[in-house]
Motif scaffolding. Structure first.
Motif, PDB file in Angstrom:
ATOM      1  N   THR A   8      75.543  12.717  44.602  1.00 18.01           N
ATOM      2  CA  THR A   8      76.095  13.814  44.234  1.00 18.01           C
ATOM      3  C   THR A   8      77.250  13.583  43.442  1.00 18.01           C
ATOM      4  OG1 THR A   8      76.628  15.879  45.494  1.00 18.01           O
ATOM      5  CG2 THR A   8      74.407  15.518  45.347  1.00 18.01           C
ATOM      6  N   MET A   9      77.132  14.430  41.795  1.00 19.05           N
ATOM      7  CA  MET A   9      78.676  13.925  41.311  1.00 19.05           C
ATOM      8  C   MET A   9      79.166  15.740  41.383  1.00 19.05           C
ATOM      9  SD  MET A   9      78.252  11.320  38.977  1.00 19.05           S
ATOM     10  CE  MET A   9      79.592  11.216  38.461  1.00 19.05           C
ATOM     11  N   GLN A  10      80.741  16.086  42.188  1.00 17.25           N
ATOM     12  CA  GLN A  10      80.744  17.134  42.149  1.00 17.25           C
ATOM     13  C   GLN A  10      81.378  17.666  40.648  1.00 17.25           C
ATOM     14  OE1 GLN A  10      79.357  19.027  44.402  1.00 17.25           O
ATOM     15  NE2 GLN A  10      78.202  17.535  45.054  1.00 17.25           N
ATOM     16  N   GLU A  11      81.733  18.926  40.610  1.00 20.98           N
ATOM     17  CA  GLU A  11      82.449  19.860  39.427  1.00 20.98           C
ATOM     18  C   GLU A  11      82.730  19.021  38.005  1.00 20.98           C
ATOM     19  OE1 GLU A  11      86.904  19.167  40.909  1.00 20.98           O
ATOM     20  OE2 GLU A  11      86.203  20.335  42.504  1.00 20.98           O
ATOM     21  N   LYS A  12      80.707  18.995  37.805  1.00 24.01           N
ATOM     22  CA  LYS A  12      80.630  17.788  36.831  1.00 24.01           C
ATOM     23  C   LYS A  12      80.172  19.581  35.213  1.00 24.01           C
ATOM     24  CE  LYS A  12      81.782  13.789  36.772  1.00 24.01           C
ATOM     25  NZ  LYS A  12      82.529  13.373  36.095  1.00 24.01           N
ATOM     26  N   PRO A  13      80.422  19.216  34.241  1.00 18.69           N
ATOM     27  CA  PRO A  13      80.099  19.786  33.342  1.00 18.69           C
ATOM     28  C   PRO A  13      78.976  20.134  33.585  1.00 18.69           C
ATOM     29  CG  PRO A  13      81.993  19.511  31.997  1.00 18.69           C
ATOM     30  CD  PRO A  13      81.890  18.269  33.477  1.00 18.69           C
ATOM     31  N   PRO A  14      77.498  21.052  32.757  1.00 14.70           N
ATOM     32  CA  PRO A  14      76.249  21.339  33.516  1.00 14.70           C
ATOM     33  C   PRO A  14      75.899  21.288  32.101  1.00 14.70           C
ATOM     34  CG  PRO A  14      77.115  22.833  32.554  1.00 14.70           C
ATOM     35  CD  PRO A  14      78.559  22.255  32.362  1.00 14.70           C
ATOM     36  N   GLU A  15      76.225  20.451  31.394  1.00 17.14           N
ATOM     37  CA  GLU A  15      75.443  20.329  29.437  1.00 17.14           C
ATOM     38  C   GLU A  15      74.534  18.650  29.259  1.00 17.14           C
ATOM     39  OE1 GLU A  15      79.353  18.000  28.945  1.00 17.14           O
ATOM     40  OE2 GLU A  15      78.894  19.818  29.722  1.00 17.14           O
ATOM     41  N   ALA A  16      75.203  17.748  30.507  1.00 18.59           N
ATOM     42  CA  ALA A  16      73.908  16.970  30.207  1.00 18.59           C
ATOM     43  C   ALA A  16      73.522  16.340  31.214  1.00 18.59           C
ATOM     44  CB  ALA A  16      74.393  15.591  29.242  1.00 18.59           C
ATOM     45  N   LEU A  17      73.689  17.164  32.587  1.00 21.31           N
ATOM     46  CA  LEU A  17      73.949  16.578  34.530  1.00 21.31           C
ATOM     47  C   LEU A  17      72.115  16.466  34.335  1.00 21.31           C
ATOM     48  CD1 LEU A  17      75.559  16.385  37.007  1.00 21.31           C
ATOM     49  CD2 LEU A  17      74.865  18.568  37.848  1.00 21.31           C
ATOM     50  N   VAL A  18      72.057  15.041  34.611  1.00 23.03           N
ATOM     51  CA  VAL A  18      70.223  15.061  35.470  1.00 23.03           C
ATOM     52  C   VAL A  18      69.835  14.059  36.727  1.00 23.03           C
ATOM     53  CG1 VAL A  18      70.303  12.646  33.448  1.00 23.03           C
ATOM     54  CG2 VAL A  18      68.441  13.830  34.643  1.00 23.03           C
ATOM     55  N   ARG A  19      69.542  13.782  37.975  1.00 22.33           N
ATOM     56  CA  ARG A  19      69.476  13.924  38.425  1.00 22.33           C
ATOM     57  C   ARG A  19      68.471  12.086  38.417  1.00 22.33           C
ATOM     58  NH1 ARG A  19      69.292  15.799  44.751  1.00 22.33           N
ATOM     59  NH2 ARG A  19      70.943  16.332  44.020  1.00 22.33           N
ATOM     60  N   VAL A  20      69.056  10.766  38.085  1.00 18.25           N
ATOM     61  CA  VAL A  20      68.204  10.199  38.301  1.00 18.25           C
ATOM     62  C   VAL A  20      68.190   9.089  39.504  1.00 18.25           C
ATOM     63  CG1 VAL A  20      68.397   7.821  37.494  1.00 18.25           C
ATOM     64  CG2 VAL A  20      69.626   9.643  36.031  1.00 18.25           C
ATOM     65  N   ALA A  21      66.553   8.419  39.831  1.00 23.42           N
ATOM     66  CA  ALA A  21      66.501   8.152  40.389  1.00 23.42           C
ATOM     67  C   ALA A  21      65.624   6.718  39.935  1.00 23.42           C
ATOM     68  CB  ALA A  21      65.268   8.391  41.318  1.00 23.42           C
ATOM     69  N   CYS A  22      65.815   5.164  40.714  1.00 26.07           N
ATOM     70  CA  CYS A  22      65.070   4.058  41.272  1.00 26.07           C
ATOM     71  C   CYS A  22      64.612   3.913  42.040  1.00 26.07           C
ATOM     72  CB  CYS A  22      66.872   3.084  40.787  1.00 26.07           C
ATOM     73  SG  CYS A  22      67.401   2.986  39.027  1.00 26.07           S
ATOM     74  N   LEU A  23      63.532   3.475  41.997  1.00 23.92           N
ATOM     75  CA  LEU A  23      62.394   3.267  43.040  1.00 23.92           C
ATOM     76  C   LEU A  23      62.416   1.511  43.207  1.00 23.92           C
ATOM     77  CD1 LEU A  23      59.480   5.924  41.903  1.00 23.92           C
ATOM     78  CD2 LEU A  23      61.800   6.196  43.192  1.00 23.92           C
ATOM     79  N   GLN A  24      62.881   1.564  44.509  1.00 27.10           N
ATOM     80  CA  GLN A  24      62.625  -0.235  44.697  1.00 27.10           C
ATOM     81  C   GLN A  24      61.399  -0.571  45.757  1.00 27.10           C
ATOM     82  OE1 GLN A  24      66.169  -2.609  45.309  1.00 27.10           O
ATOM     83  NE2 GLN A  24      65.751  -3.046  47.620  1.00 27.10           N
ATOM     84  N   PHE A  25      60.755  -0.879  45.209  1.00 25.40           N
ATOM     85  CA  PHE A  25      59.177  -0.885  46.385  1.00 25.40           C
ATOM     86  C   PHE A  25      58.274  -2.430  45.926  1.00 25.40           C
ATOM     87  CE2 PHE A  25      57.368   1.419  42.356  1.00 25.40           C
ATOM     88  CZ  PHE A  25      56.274   0.513  42.974  1.00 25.40           C
ATOM     89  N   GLU A  26      57.696  -3.077  46.635  1.00 22.85           N
ATOM     90  CA  GLU A  26      57.238  -4.211  46.491  1.00 22.85           C
ATOM     91  C   GLU A  26      56.122  -4.156  45.971  1.00 22.85           C
ATOM     92  OE1 GLU A  26      56.218  -8.416  49.065  1.00 22.85           O
ATOM     93  OE2 GLU A  26      56.813  -6.946  50.275  1.00 22.85           O
ATOM     94  N   PRO A  27      55.395  -4.387  44.636  1.00 20.59           N
ATOM     95  CA  PRO A  27      54.005  -4.503  44.225  1.00 20.59           C
ATOM     96  C   PRO A  27      53.702  -5.690  44.649  1.00 20.59           C
ATOM     97  CG  PRO A  27      55.327  -4.645  43.014  1.00 20.59           C
ATOM     98  CD  PRO A  27      56.080  -4.402  43.662  1.00 20.59           C
ATOM     99  N   LYS A  28      52.136  -5.582  45.015  1.00 19.16           N
ATOM    100  CA  LYS A  28      51.309  -6.393  45.396  1.00 19.16           C
ATOM    101  C   LYS A  28      50.235  -7.085  44.012  1.00 19.16           C
ATOM    102  CE  LYS A  28      52.393  -6.064  49.916  1.00 19.16           C
ATOM    103  NZ  LYS A  28      53.486  -6.926  50.547  1.00 19.16           N
ATOM    104  N   ILE A  29      50.235  -8.604  43.917  1.00 17.19           N
ATOM    105  CA  ILE A  29      49.915  -9.503  42.972  1.00 17.19           C
ATOM    106  C   ILE A  29      48.286  -9.091  42.930  1.00 17.19           C
ATOM    107  CG2 ILE A  29      49.511 -11.238  44.141  1.00 17.19           C
ATOM    108  CD1 ILE A  29      50.281 -11.123  40.908  1.00 17.19           C
ATOM    109  N   GLY A  30      48.234  -8.677  41.890  1.00 18.47           N
ATOM    110  CA  GLY A  30      46.592  -7.918  41.228  1.00 18.47           C
ATOM    111  C   GLY A  30      45.342  -6.781  42.138  1.00 18.47           C
ATOM    112  N   GLN A  31      46.827  -5.998  42.963  1.00 16.13           N
ATOM    113  CA  GLN A  31      46.441  -5.039  43.461  1.00 16.13           C
ATOM    114  C   GLN A  31      46.470  -4.217  42.789  1.00 16.13           C
ATOM    115  OE1 GLN A  31      47.611  -4.721  47.408  1.00 16.13           O
ATOM    116  NE2 GLN A  31      47.377  -7.267  47.725  1.00 16.13           N
ATOM    117  N   LYS A  32      46.392  -4.064  41.474  1.00 16.06           N
ATOM    118  CA  LYS A  32      46.684  -2.766  40.587  1.00 16.06           C
ATOM    119  C   LYS A  32      46.428  -0.999  40.692  1.00 16.06           C
ATOM    120  CE  LYS A  32      45.015  -2.704  36.789  1.00 16.06           C
ATOM    121  NZ  LYS A  32      44.853  -2.754  34.733  1.00 16.06           N
ATOM    122  N   GLU A  33      45.285  -0.831  41.698  1.00 20.04           N
ATOM    123  CA  GLU A  33      44.688   0.406  42.299  1.00 20.04           C
ATOM    124  C   GLU A  33      45.833   1.164  42.866  1.00 20.04           C
ATOM    125  OE1 GLU A  33      41.430   2.622  43.533  1.00 20.04           O
ATOM    126  OE2 GLU A  33      40.837   1.308  42.723  1.00 20.04           O
ATOM    127  N   ALA A  34      45.806   0.020  44.188  1.00 17.42           N
ATOM    128  CA  ALA A  34      46.578   0.351  45.517  1.00 17.42           C
ATOM    129  C   ALA A  34      47.944   0.632  44.512  1.00 17.42           C
ATOM    130  CB  ALA A  34      46.527  -0.446  46.259  1.00 17.42           C
TER     131      ALA A  34
END
Length: 300
Positions: A8-34
């Motif tokens: 978290t970043m403290q003491e920031k003005p609120p005009e453009a504050l957004v929490r961003v997430a990067c999701l690192q995971f392992e897709p499985k080839i061909g298993q699209k539904e899963a």
């Protein structure tokens, strides 16, 4: 095991504050539904942690290493009509999210390595990877949509995919069109002669692109080994000054990076000192204002 790195970043003005997430995971080839189900579960978890802009890896619904064009074709989808995009649109609407997710796109007979850009109100648009890596050239067409910038309630969002980040023009054209954050779905692979005591090249390039253009970068990589191809992990979120705010993530484990960003800093901190501003200091008498882009307005 999935771990979380939340800053978290403290003491920031609120005009453009957004929490961003990067999701690192392992897709499985061909298993699209899963893969779709797993991506939605991870999106829901990130949203429960406060994330409002979520970046997923490249080709995260299908896997990356296709054996033949027919396999790539069968796993690709029309945008936004396919089941992957439908699932992401539903969760974005239900939870009030913006999502950038890598996907194999089918447009008639053409295939593209693309990213779907989605907001709470639905599908916003498509980014198509401009610079194809390795055997991607056997399956995909080079991108033909340029480097669009989406103006959203969160801020101005641009997208790049993996090898696009090796080209400084990618960052520059996004910044000149007003982007405050570059979202990067990626499947980074090892580079030749990588020293073990230095950051991976992909991280260095993301940091330099952010620094040189005064723009946040949020890069979500995958992990694992697919049909003999290892992937790097090392997802990261970079400040507009070029320094990592979250990550680099693990090289091998699934992980969630989350950080609060004030996207207004992409403009506030572009000046490096009293005299120097990387965008205003360009010598446009020596090279083209937009480096070949057909965009009409710059926002520096």
């Amino acid at each position: 095991m999935i771990t979380e790195d939340v800053r978290t970043m403290q003491e920031k003005p609120p005009e453009a504050l957004v929490r961003v997430a990067c999701l690192q995971f392992e897709p499985k080839i061909g298993q699209k539904e899963a893969n779709i189900a797993r991506s939605v579960a991870r999106i829901e978890a990130a949203a429960a942690g406060g994330a409002r802009l979520i970046v997923l890896p490249e080709l995260c619904n299908s896997g990356y290493v296709f054996n033949e064009r027919a396999e790539a074709h069968d796993l690709a989808e029309e945008l936004p009509a396919g089941p992957s995009c439908a699932a992401w649109i539903e969760v974005a609407h239900r939870l009030g999210l913006h999502i950038v997710a890598g996907i194999a796109e089918r447009d008639g007979a053409a295939l593209y390595n693309s990213a779907a850009v989605i907001g709470p109100e639905g599908f916003l648009g498509t980014y198509r990877k401009n610079h194809l890596w390795g055997e991607e050239n056997l399956f995909f067409e080079p991108g033909d949509l340029g480097i669009p910038v989406w103006r959203t309630p969160l801020g101005r969002i641009a997208v790049a995919i993996c090898y696009d980040g090796w080209f400084p023009e990618t960052y520059r054209l996004a910044a000149l069109q007003g982007a405050e954050i570059l979202c990067v779905p990626t499947n980074w692979v090892p580079m030749p002669e990588q020293p073990v005591n230095l950051p991976v090249m992909a991280n260095i390039l993301a940091m330099s692109g952010a620094h040189s253009n005064g723009m946040f970068v949020a890069a979500a990589d995958r992990v694992g080994n697919e049909r003999g191809q290892p992937f790097l992990g090392c997802s990261l979120i970079v400040d507009s000054t070029g320094w990592p705010l979250a990550g680099p993530a693990s090289a091998t484990e699934e992980q969630v990076l989350m950080v609060d960003l004030n996207l207004a800093d992409a403009r506030r901190k572009r000046a490096l000192n009293t005299f120097n501003h990387p965008l205003r200091d360009r010598r446009t008498d020596m090279y083209g204002e937009m480096l070949g882009s057909d965009a009409r307005r710059s926002w520096y």
